[in-house]
Motif scaffolding. Structure first.
Motif, PDB file in Angstrom:
ATOM      1  N   LYS A  91       0.821  -1.206   0.000  1.00 51.14           N
ATOM      2  CA  LYS A  91       0.000   0.000   0.000  1.00 51.14           C
ATOM      3  C   LYS A  91       0.859   1.263   0.000  1.00 51.14           C
ATOM      4  CE  LYS A  91      -3.690   2.647   0.664  1.00 51.14           C
ATOM      5  NZ  LYS A  91      -4.439   3.127  -0.518  1.00 51.14           N
ATOM      6  N   MET A  92       1.904   1.274   0.807  1.00 50.57           N
ATOM      7  CA  MET A  92       2.780   2.444   0.874  1.00 50.57           C
ATOM      8  C   MET A  92       3.448   2.699  -0.478  1.00 50.57           C
ATOM      9  SD  MET A  92       6.127   3.050   3.313  1.00 50.57           S
ATOM     10  CE  MET A  92       7.013   1.733   2.480  1.00 50.57           C
ATOM     11  N   MET A  93       3.958   1.657  -1.117  1.00 53.83           N
ATOM     12  CA  MET A  93       4.610   1.823  -2.416  1.00 53.83           C
ATOM     13  C   MET A  93       3.606   2.227  -3.488  1.00 53.83           C
ATOM     14  SD  MET A  93       7.195  -1.450  -2.266  1.00 53.83           S
ATOM     15  CE  MET A  93       7.887  -1.167  -3.883  1.00 53.83           C
ATOM     16  N   SER A  94       2.416   1.673  -3.409  1.00 49.44           N
ATOM     17  CA  SER A  94       1.373   2.022  -4.378  1.00 49.44           C
ATOM     18  C   SER A  94       1.014   3.498  -4.277  1.00 49.44           C
ATOM     19  CB  SER A  94       0.145   1.138  -4.136  1.00 49.44           C
ATOM     20  OG  SER A  94      -0.907   1.473  -5.000  1.00 49.44           O
ATOM     21  N   ASP A  95       0.835   3.977  -3.050  1.00 46.77           N
ATOM     22  CA  ASP A  95       0.499   5.388  -2.848  1.00 46.77           C
ATOM     23  C   ASP A  95       1.625   6.317  -3.262  1.00 46.77           C
ATOM     24  OD1 ASP A  95      -1.934   4.586  -1.856  1.00 46.77           O
ATOM     25  OD2 ASP A  95      -1.412   4.908   0.254  1.00 46.77           O
ATOM     26  N   ALA A  96       2.864   5.803  -3.198  1.00 46.41           N
ATOM     27  CA  ALA A  96       4.034   6.625  -3.520  1.00 46.41           C
ATOM     28  C   ALA A  96       4.387   6.599  -5.003  1.00 46.41           C
ATOM     29  CB  ALA A  96       5.233   6.166  -2.688  1.00 46.41           C
ATOM     30  N   GLY A  97       3.636   5.854  -5.811  1.00 43.99           N
ATOM     31  CA  GLY A  97       3.880   5.877  -7.245  1.00 43.99           C
ATOM     32  C   GLY A  97       4.176   4.536  -7.876  1.00 43.99           C
ATOM     33  N   GLY A  98       4.220   3.474  -7.069  1.00 43.61           N
ATOM     34  CA  GLY A  98       4.454   2.146  -7.625  1.00 43.61           C
ATOM     35  C   GLY A  98       5.803   1.592  -7.223  1.00 43.61           C
ATOM     36  N   GLY A  99       6.110   0.406  -7.722  1.00 43.45           N
ATOM     37  CA  GLY A  99       7.366  -0.233  -7.363  1.00 43.45           C
ATOM     38  C   GLY A  99       7.363  -1.693  -7.765  1.00 43.45           C
ATOM     39  N   ASP A 100       8.028  -2.507  -6.950  1.00 43.32           N
ATOM     40  CA  ASP A 100       8.198  -3.917  -7.254  1.00 43.32           C
ATOM     41  C   ASP A 100       8.066  -4.698  -5.960  1.00 43.32           C
ATOM     42  OD1 ASP A 100       8.951  -6.423  -8.188  1.00 43.32           O
ATOM     43  OD2 ASP A 100      10.506  -5.622  -9.506  1.00 43.32           O
ATOM     44  N   MET A 101       7.147  -5.659  -5.912  1.00 44.23           N
ATOM     45  CA  MET A 101       6.905  -6.430  -4.701  1.00 44.23           C
ATOM     46  C   MET A 101       7.646  -7.759  -4.684  1.00 44.23           C
ATOM     47  SD  MET A 101       5.189  -4.528  -2.774  1.00 44.23           S
ATOM     48  CE  MET A 101       4.870  -5.690  -1.458  1.00 44.23           C
ATOM     49  N   GLY A 102       8.526  -7.992  -5.656  1.00 43.53           N
ATOM     50  CA  GLY A 102       9.270  -9.241  -5.669  1.00 43.53           C
ATOM     51  C   GLY A 102       9.851  -9.497  -7.037  1.00 43.53           C
ATOM     52  N   GLU A 103       9.966 -10.761  -7.399  1.00 41.95           N
ATOM     53  CA  GLU A 103      10.519 -11.148  -8.686  1.00 41.95           C
ATOM     54  C   GLU A 103       9.480 -10.940  -9.785  1.00 41.95           C
ATOM     55  OE1 GLU A 103      11.277 -15.427 -10.686  1.00 41.95           O
ATOM     56  OE2 GLU A 103      12.460 -15.070  -8.862  1.00 41.95           O
ATOM     57  N   ASP A 104       9.765 -10.017 -10.706  1.00 41.36           N
ATOM     58  CA  ASP A 104       8.838  -9.727 -11.815  1.00 41.36           C
ATOM     59  C   ASP A 104       7.448  -9.398 -11.295  1.00 41.36           C
ATOM     60  OD1 ASP A 104      10.761 -10.218 -13.848  1.00 41.36           O
ATOM     61  OD2 ASP A 104      10.440 -12.368 -13.627  1.00 41.36           O
ATOM     62  N   ALA A 105       7.368  -8.514 -10.315  1.00 49.30           N
ATOM     63  CA  ALA A 105       6.075  -8.152  -9.710  1.00 49.30           C
ATOM     64  C   ALA A 105       5.987  -6.640  -9.571  1.00 49.30           C
ATOM     65  CB  ALA A 105       5.909  -8.842  -8.361  1.00 49.30           C
ATOM     66  N   ARG A 106       6.119  -5.946 -10.697  1.00 47.16           N
ATOM     67  CA  ARG A 106       6.082  -4.492 -10.704  1.00 47.16           C
ATOM     68  C   ARG A 106       4.647  -3.982 -10.818  1.00 47.16           C
ATOM     69  NH1 ARG A 106      10.811  -1.948 -11.404  1.00 47.16           N
ATOM     70  NH2 ARG A 106       9.754  -0.124 -12.280  1.00 47.16           N
ATOM     71  N   PHE A 107       4.453  -2.735 -10.412  1.00 46.13           N
ATOM     72  CA  PHE A 107       3.120  -2.133 -10.491  1.00 46.13           C
ATOM     73  C   PHE A 107       3.263  -0.627 -10.498  1.00 46.13           C
ATOM     74  CE2 PHE A 107       4.316  -2.670  -6.139  1.00 46.13           C
ATOM     75  CZ  PHE A 107       3.878  -1.532  -5.485  1.00 46.13           C
ATOM     76  N   SER A 108       2.202   0.042 -10.926  1.00 49.84           N
ATOM     77  CA  SER A 108       2.165   1.488 -11.054  1.00 49.84           C
ATOM     78  C   SER A 108       1.309   2.084  -9.937  1.00 49.84           C
ATOM     79  CB  SER A 108       1.618   1.854 -12.431  1.00 49.84           C
ATOM     80  OG  SER A 108       0.329   1.299 -12.602  1.00 49.84           O
ATOM     81  N   PRO A 109       1.140   3.414  -9.896  1.00 53.70           N
ATOM     82  CA  PRO A 109       0.285   4.014  -8.859  1.00 53.70           C
ATOM     83  C   PRO A 109      -1.112   3.392  -8.864  1.00 53.70           C
ATOM     84  CG  PRO A 109       1.499   5.730 -10.010  1.00 53.70           C
ATOM     85  CD  PRO A 109       1.777   4.446 -10.741  1.00 53.70           C
ATOM     86  N   GLY A 110      -1.632   3.124  -7.677  1.00 51.47           N
ATOM     87  CA  GLY A 110      -2.942   2.500  -7.566  1.00 51.47           C
ATOM     88  C   GLY A 110      -2.923   0.998  -7.705  1.00 51.47           C
ATOM     89  N   GLY A 111      -1.734   0.411  -7.797  1.00 53.24           N
ATOM     90  CA  GLY A 111      -1.628  -1.028  -7.987  1.00 53.24           C
ATOM     91  C   GLY A 111      -2.240  -1.830  -6.850  1.00 53.24           C
ATOM     92  N   TYR A 112      -2.137  -1.326  -5.634  1.00 57.68           N
ATOM     93  CA  TYR A 112      -2.715  -2.034  -4.481  1.00 57.68           C
ATOM     94  C   TYR A 112      -4.228  -2.162  -4.641  1.00 57.68           C
ATOM     95  CZ  TYR A 112      -4.018  -3.022   0.379  1.00 57.68           C
ATOM     96  OH  TYR A 112      -4.550  -3.587   1.520  1.00 57.68           O
ATOM     97  N   GLU A 113      -4.867  -1.065  -4.977  1.00 59.78           N
ATOM     98  CA  GLU A 113      -6.330  -1.076  -5.099  1.00 59.78           C
ATOM     99  C   GLU A 113      -6.792  -1.978  -6.244  1.00 59.78           C
ATOM    100  OE1 GLU A 113      -5.255   2.079  -2.480  1.00 59.78           O
ATOM    101  OE2 GLU A 113      -4.515   1.661  -4.514  1.00 59.78           O
ATOM    102  N   ILE A 114      -6.034  -1.979  -7.351  1.00 60.55           N
ATOM    103  CA  ILE A 114      -6.421  -2.829  -8.478  1.00 60.55           C
ATOM    104  C   ILE A 114      -6.237  -4.299  -8.113  1.00 60.55           C
ATOM    105  CG2 ILE A 114      -5.893  -3.457 -10.858  1.00 60.55           C
ATOM    106  CD1 ILE A 114      -5.172  -0.519 -11.365  1.00 60.55           C
ATOM    107  N   ALA A 115      -5.145  -4.628  -7.427  1.00 59.80           N
ATOM    108  CA  ALA A 115      -4.929  -6.015  -7.008  1.00 59.80           C
ATOM    109  C   ALA A 115      -6.016  -6.467  -6.038  1.00 59.80           C
ATOM    110  CB  ALA A 115      -3.544  -6.169  -6.383  1.00 59.80           C
ATOM    111  N   ALA A 116      -6.418  -5.585  -5.128  1.00 54.98           N
ATOM    112  CA  ALA A 116      -7.506  -5.927  -4.205  1.00 54.98           C
ATOM    113  C   ALA A 116      -8.818  -6.138  -4.965  1.00 54.98           C
ATOM    114  CB  ALA A 116      -7.669  -4.836  -3.152  1.00 54.98           C
ATOM    115  N   LEU A 117      -9.021  -5.391  -6.040  1.00 50.51           N
ATOM    116  CA  LEU A 117     -10.214  -5.575  -6.862  1.00 50.51           C
ATOM    117  C   LEU A 117     -10.186  -6.925  -7.575  1.00 50.51           C
ATOM    118  CD1 LEU A 117     -12.826  -4.595  -8.170  1.00 50.51           C
ATOM    119  CD2 LEU A 117     -11.435  -3.301  -9.820  1.00 50.51           C
ATOM    120  N   ALA A 118      -9.023  -7.311  -8.092  1.00 43.44           N
ATOM    121  CA  ALA A 118      -8.912  -8.625  -8.736  1.00 43.44           C
ATOM    122  C   ALA A 118      -9.268  -9.733  -7.750  1.00 43.44           C
ATOM    123  CB  ALA A 118      -7.501  -8.830  -9.285  1.00 43.44           C
ATOM    124  N   ALA A 119      -8.758  -9.631  -6.522  1.00 45.88           N
ATOM    125  CA  ALA A 119      -9.104 -10.624  -5.504  1.00 45.88           C
ATOM    126  C   ALA A 119     -10.589 -10.567  -5.182  1.00 45.88           C
ATOM    127  CB  ALA A 119      -8.264 -10.393  -4.247  1.00 45.88           C
ATOM    128  N   GLY A 120     -11.161  -9.358  -5.159  1.00 43.51           N
ATOM    129  CA  GLY A 120     -12.584  -9.213  -4.887  1.00 43.51           C
ATOM    130  C   GLY A 120     -13.457  -9.850  -5.956  1.00 43.51           C
TER     131      GLY A 120
END
Length: 369
Positions: free
Chosen positions: A86-115
């Motif tokens: 969430k912190m990285m998503s709010d700050a503009g995106g980043g990488d959560m591991g191996e080949d797991a990059r995302f842009s701003p808002g990535g946390y919310e979109i991932a939570a939507l996919a799970a939803g």
């Protein structure tokens, strides 16, 4: 009851930044014309569009869903992982591991996919729909509890299963993963549990290259409840149907699930850029037909497919359409333009016989003589 189809355009807006195939551009990796990561909303949107323009959508029950809540996510992911994401998503995106990059808002979109996965499973369990296809991204089957991996940022299927269990009580669930890459995340989450049978059919040593071995069967209470079915590159249509006959169906019948969930990657197609199998749309149609029959016999027809990978803009829509046609019982007039070519590209019978012999040897180890 109709087949449920779960989709939200916001999931298609997930972005990993500029890439060539799946490699970040820079250094000697030249940007391609469009700079699009191979796991893009463009390809999955083409699948959804073909479902619509073929007329099949008129026979489906189309839904979106609210995102998974923090409480939903914490049944699978530790707070430390979610806080960092969430912190990285709010700050503009980043990488959560191996080949797991995302842009701003990535946390919310991932939570939507799970939803979306949560609602698809909940609607099938409650009888609101007969079965379901969840077309969401980012995918989830590589995601570990505390680390993203392989384009996956949250473990969509486990999050949905644990939400279902919280609502409905204990349930025996079989997850059949036919993505061409090993479902290592789902395996890790359920490796020591006996309430979830995890089955992964994948190209041997494709991704992750060091996982998905035949001898990895689970541990503790989960011993015997994980089944890996590594297939030789180029095995094609028959390899998948033989695997279903020899290993998957017997495992399902022995386990007797209350629900079957498919991790529905479409990257085993013969023209996918990230694998070397030779499956085609009829492969996915037949595997769906087999699982529908088993679900009908074992668990009241309760079957949910949750989309994972698939990176060919021409193959994914036709393979996906074949699955949804089978789930819904409505055949459109669409013909797969690749089908005849890929049928002609299938391996020689002696290779197919060799692959089947490997599967039968594995079955003897799993089920005994």
């Amino acid at each position: 009851m109709a087949t449920g189809f779960y989709y939200d355009e916001r999931c298609m807006w997930h972005s990993q930044g500029e890439h060539a195939l799946y490699l970040p551009v820079g250094g000697f990796v030249e940007p391609p014309a469009n700079g699009t990561h191979v796991e893009s909303g463009f390809i999955k949107r083409r699948f959804r569009n073909l479902v619509e323009v073929s007329g099949l959508m008129a026979h489906l029950d189309l839904h979106s869903a609210p995102p998974a809540t923090r409480a939903d996510l914490e049944r699978v992911h530790p707070a430390s992982y979610l806080d960092r994401f969430k912190m990285m998503s709010d700050a503009g995106g980043g990488d959560m591991g191996e080949d797991a990059r995302f842009s701003p808002g990535g946390y919310e979109i991932a939570a939507l996919a799970a939803g979306l996965a949560m609602r698809g499973i909940a609607d099938v369990m409650s009888g609101k729909v007969s079965n379901a296809y969840v077309l969401a991204r980012p995918p989830g089957h590589h995601c570990l509890p505390d680390r993203g991996m392989g384009f996956c940022l949250m473990a969509n299927i486990p999050v949905a299963l644990e939400a279902m269990r919280a609502a409905y009580g204990p349930a025996r669930v079989a997850v059949v993963d036919w993505d061409v890459h090993h479902g290592n995340g789902t395996e890790a989450i359920y490796y020591d549990r006996d309430d979830t049978l995890t089955i992964s059919l994948h190209q041997e040593a494709c991704y992750p290259i060091d996982s998905g071995r035949v001898d990895d069967r689970g541990k503790g209470a989960g011993a015997g409840f994980n089944l890996n079915v590594p297939l030789l590159p180029g095995g094609g249509h028959r390899a998948y149907l033989d695997a279903m006959e020899v290993l998957v169906v017997p495992a399902l019948r022995a386990f007797r699930p209350d629900l079957i969930v498919v991790a529905s990657g479409l990257d085993a197609s013969g023209v996918d850029p990230l694998a070397r199998m030779l499956a085609h749309s009829d492969t996915f149609r037949e595997m769906t037909r087999i699982l529908m029959a088993e679900a009908g016999a074992l668990c009241g027809g309760r079957l949910v497919a949750v989309h994972e990978g698939g990176y060919s803009e021409i193959a994914v829509p036709f393979c996906g359409l074949a699955i949804v046609e089978e789930l819904s019982g409505h055949r459109t007039g669409v013909e797969d333009p690749l089908l005849a070519t890929l049928i002609g590209n299938q391996p020689a019978p002696d290779m197919a016989d060799f692959q089947r012999a490997r599967l039968e040897a594995q079955a003897r180890k799993v089920f005994g003589d």
